[in-house]
Design a protein around this motif. Sequence first.
Motif, PDB file in Angstrom:
ATOM      1  N   ASP A  71       0.837  -1.202   0.000  1.00 15.54           N
ATOM      2  CA  ASP A  71       0.000   0.000   0.000  1.00 15.54           C
ATOM      3  C   ASP A  71       0.876   1.257   0.000  1.00 15.54           C
ATOM      4  O   ASP A  71       1.923   1.311   0.662  1.00 15.54           O
ATOM      5  CB  ASP A  71      -0.897   0.039   1.240  1.00 15.54           C
ATOM      6  N   TYR A  72       0.422   2.280  -0.742  1.00 15.41           N
ATOM      7  CA  TYR A  72       1.095   3.575  -0.704  1.00 15.41           C
ATOM      8  C   TYR A  72       0.538   4.393   0.470  1.00 15.41           C
ATOM      9  O   TYR A  72      -0.670   4.576   0.590  1.00 15.41           O
ATOM     10  CB  TYR A  72       0.872   4.343  -2.004  1.00 15.41           C
ATOM     11  N   VAL A  73       1.430   4.879   1.312  1.00 13.43           N
ATOM     12  CA  VAL A  73       1.017   5.785   2.387  1.00 13.43           C
ATOM     13  C   VAL A  73       0.901   7.197   1.814  1.00 13.43           C
ATOM     14  O   VAL A  73      -0.093   7.890   2.022  1.00 13.43           O
ATOM     15  CB  VAL A  73       2.021   5.754   3.558  1.00 13.43           C
ATOM     16  N   ILE A  74       1.912   7.627   1.101  1.00 11.42           N
ATOM     17  CA  ILE A  74       1.852   8.879   0.343  1.00 11.42           C
ATOM     18  C   ILE A  74       2.468   8.622  -1.025  1.00 11.42           C
ATOM     19  O   ILE A  74       3.297   7.714  -1.193  1.00 11.42           O
ATOM     20  CB  ILE A  74       2.588  10.048   1.050  1.00 11.42           C
ATOM     21  N   GLN A  75       2.061   9.420  -2.015  1.00  8.76           N
ATOM     22  CA  GLN A  75       2.575   9.254  -3.370  1.00  8.76           C
ATOM     23  C   GLN A  75       3.211  10.549  -3.850  1.00  8.76           C
ATOM     24  O   GLN A  75       2.718  11.651  -3.566  1.00  8.76           O
ATOM     25  CB  GLN A  75       1.451   8.827  -4.324  1.00  8.76           C
ATOM     26  N   GLN A  76       4.292  10.379  -4.567  1.00  7.43           N
ATOM     27  CA  GLN A  76       5.046  11.517  -5.086  1.00  7.43           C
ATOM     28  C   GLN A  76       4.148  12.407  -5.941  1.00  7.43           C
ATOM     29  O   GLN A  76       3.386  11.937  -6.781  1.00  7.43           O
ATOM     30  CB  GLN A  76       6.231  11.011  -5.910  1.00  7.43           C
ATOM     31  N   GLY A  77       4.227  13.714  -5.699  1.00  7.41           N
ATOM     32  CA  GLY A  77       3.490  14.677  -6.493  1.00  7.41           C
ATOM     33  C   GLY A  77       2.128  15.052  -5.942  1.00  7.41           C
ATOM     34  O   GLY A  77       1.571  16.091  -6.319  1.00  7.41           O
ATOM     35  N   GLU A  78       1.554  14.235  -5.044  1.00  5.89           N
ATOM     36  CA  GLU A  78       0.223  14.558  -4.529  1.00  5.89           C
ATOM     37  C   GLU A  78       0.308  15.635  -3.448  1.00  5.89           C
ATOM     38  O   GLU A  78       1.332  15.810  -2.794  1.00  5.89           O
ATOM     39  CB  GLU A  78      -0.457  13.302  -3.982  1.00  5.89           C
ATOM     40  N   PHE A  79      -0.795  16.350  -3.259  1.00  2.41           N
ATOM     41  CA  PHE A  79      -0.869  17.388  -2.234  1.00  2.41           C
ATOM     42  C   PHE A  79      -1.652  16.836  -1.039  1.00  2.41           C
ATOM     43  O   PHE A  79      -2.874  16.712  -1.092  1.00  2.41           O
ATOM     44  CB  PHE A  79      -1.562  18.644  -2.785  1.00  2.41           C
ATOM     45  N   THR A  80      -0.947  16.462  -0.007  1.00  2.29           N
ATOM     46  CA  THR A  80      -1.599  16.021   1.235  1.00  2.29           C
ATOM     47  C   THR A  80      -0.942  16.741   2.401  1.00  2.29           C
ATOM     48  O   THR A  80       0.186  17.234   2.291  1.00  2.29           O
ATOM     49  CB  THR A  80      -1.471  14.500   1.434  1.00  2.29           C
ATOM     50  N   GLU A  81      -1.633  16.801   3.525  1.00  2.00           N
ATOM     51  CA  GLU A  81      -1.151  17.571   4.678  1.00  2.00           C
ATOM     52  C   GLU A  81      -1.137  16.696   5.928  1.00  2.00           C
ATOM     53  O   GLU A  81      -1.737  17.024   6.949  1.00  2.00           O
ATOM     54  CB  GLU A  81      -2.038  18.799   4.900  1.00  2.00           C
TER      55      GLU A  81
END
Length: 717
Positions: free
Chosen positions: A265-275
Motif C-alpha cells: 500500500d502507498y502511504v503517500i505518493q510523489q506529487g500529490e498534495f496532502t497535509e
Amino acid sequence: RTDDITMILAFIDGVADTADEQSGEAIDRMQGRRKSSRRESRRGSADSIFLGLDVVRAGGENRPVRRGLSKEKRQAMTVAETVTNEEDEVEYTPVVVPKSQNERDRIRSAVKANFLFQHLNDQQQQLVFDVMKRVLVKAGEVVIKQGDAGDLFYVVESGEYSVLIAQGGKGEVEVMQYSTAGGTNPCFGELALMYSKPRAATVKALSDGQLWAMDRSAFRHILMKSSSTSLVKTLRSVEILKTLSVGQLQRLSDVLTEVTYKSGDYVIQQGEFTETFYIIMEGKATVTKRDDPDSAAEPEAQVMQLSAGQYFGERALIEQAPRAANVKADGRLKCLHISKDAFEEVLGPLQAIIDEDRKWREKVAKTKQLVQEAEGLANVTTTDFEPQAVPVATDYGRLVIAQNKNSQSVYTLKGASKSKVVQLGQQSRLMSEKALFASLVNHHAYVPLALGNFVDEACLYTVFKVRIVMELSALLEALSSIDESTANFYAANVLLAVQHLHNEGICYRNLAPDNLFVDRDGFVQLMDFRFAVKLDGAQARDYCGLATYLAPEQVAGTGHSLPVDYWALGILIYEMLTGTAPWLTGDPIRDSELNIYSRITAFKGELDFPKEFSADLQELLLELLAPNPTRRIGTRGAGAEEVQRHQWFSTLNMEDMHAGGNAMRAPYHALRKVEEVAKTLNTSEAAAAAAEAFSEPPYSGDSSWFDGFVSFTSKTS
C-alpha cells in the motif's frame, strides 16, 4: 559505636528528690518559653518511633549527644545523577531470563520489603523478575568492590558472602555476612538502581553460589518507559517540532491517530498534495521516487527504508507542497498520523509557534543585552574586575565579590571551575543552569537576575548584582538557635522565591541550607540552579539533591514535579529549628542513605514534634510533608496562595516580603551576624585572599561542552 562518650553529672544541693506538681508546672512554663534550639529537639522518626535528643544541661549550656550531618557528610549525600541522552534515546527491549516459580517466589520475597520495589505495580514487578540475570560466582570471587561505581542490584539465591570495609591502612574488616541459611534471601546494592555512586563496601563470595542481578538501566526503563514517553522522544527528534515544549509534544501525542496499511500500500505518493505527518509504530516502509513524477513508465528508484520510531511527511505541517517521494508499506505497517488541520486545532499553526518562539528568545536576549550595557558589563573579562572577597566556596568553584573597575559597581561572580565541573560530571547540569538563568528576565527580591556570562582559561563566570555574604547553613550555625519568627522569615523568603520560579515553570530541587545564600541585607537568594529543571508539563525523573530533602516520589523514581519543592521547604523549616532532618537518628550507621530513603518512603504523614513547635507550625509541616504530592499544600486545589495564607505566616506582611529589602528588614539577631561576617569580607586580608580567585590553573580538556556559555540565548547548545 567506637567513639568515646563523656557523661557529665550535675549534683544540685537543696533540691527535693520529688518535685511537687507546682514546680513541675513552673519548669514546663519555663521550657515552653525557651527558644527551639537547632541542636536540641525531641521528635519522632519516620515510623513514629520516639527518638529524641538526650541533652545534659550544665551551667545553663546545652550539650547534645546527637548532631545533624556535617557539611562533608551532606556533600557526600548530595545526589547529582543525570540521565544521559544515550540512555533516553535507546529503546529498551526486555530480555527474559527463564526462572522456575520457586525462584520467582524467592526473589519476590527478598524484595517485597524493599522501598524501591514497594511502589511497583504487578506488571512492573513481573517484568523486573523476568529480566533479572542469573550470576554464578566462585568462592573467593569479588562481586562488588568498595569504591567502584555500581549499577547492579543483587539478590542472593545461594552461597555465603562476606561484606568487607577498608579501614585505612589496617586492611579490610568484615562487618557482616550474607547467606540463605536463615531461610531468607538477602539482597544488596539497592542504591545502584537509583544512581551511580562508589560502592560503600566490598562483597566477596565465601563459597560457590548464585545471585540474581538487576541493572539500573533496565530498572529505570521498566519504571519510566512507556509508549507515550517513547513517542514524545520521537516527536522531539523532528527538526520542525524542536521549538515545542514537552507539554505541547505530550498534547500532540495524545491526538495522533492510528492507521494500518497492507504490504504494497502507498502511504503517500510523489506529487500529490496532502497535509499529513506520519510516525511508524510497527513494520517497515520503503521510500521511492522518480526523476519525472508524471512518467508512469519510469521505474521507481529506492531511496531509503524506514522502520519503527522513524517519521515522514513533517513538512506538510508547515507548507503546502507536492510530496517529494513515495512511501510504501513493506509488509504490514502501523503508523500514527495527524493532519495539519488537526495539529492546528490542538496547538495552533506550527509556523506561528516557531515564529513566536524565535521572537521570545530574541526579546530575552535583547533585554539581557540592554541590562548588561546599562551596567557596563558588555564583553567583560576577569581583567575588568577587582576581586574583594570570597564569601562562599562550593564543591565546583566559588562566589567572588568583585568590583567592576570601570563602573565601580560591586557584583557577585559565580565562578565554576571547568576542571572541577568535569571531574564531578556536571557539564550538562551547568549548561542547563546557564540556560535557566538566561530565561529569567523579571527581577525578584530573592532570585537575583544573571546579568551576563564570561569565561577565562580556567573558569566559567555568571555575574549577579547582589552581594552574597554567606550560606544559610553558616548563618544558622552562627546563630546556634533560632526562634519560630526567624525561621518564619527565612521560610517566607524561600517560599516566595520558589513560587516565582514555579510561575516560570521551573522546579528548583535544591533547598538545602548549604545551597541557599544570604546577601548583605540578610535575605536569602536562590542562585544555585544546577538541579533546577524547566518542566514544560512533563515530570522529571533524575535523582538530584540532598538525600534528606528528597520527597517520596523522588526516591521512588517514578517521576516528580513542583510539589517536591514544597516538601523540601518543610524539611528546611524543620532543620532550621532543630538542626537536623526528621529522618536522622544521629547514629552514622543507621543514617546511611539507604536507611534514610527507607524512612522517607515509609513515612505515613505523622511526626512527633518538639514540644516548642507551635500548633500552627506543626499543622503547616504536616501539610508540606504530605506523602501524596497531590495532597501537598501549595500544589493541591487551592494552589500556591494557600501556603502564603497559612496561619503560621500570618505575622508577616506578604506584600512587604515580596518587596524584600525595600520594605522590610531581616530579623535583628540574624542581621547582626550577617553584618559581622560582612565586615570580615571588607578587609585587606579578605582582598589579599580573593586575589587568588582568578589564578586557577588553565583547563586543557574538551571545550565543546561549554560552547554558547557567553551567549544570551536561553537554550543550551
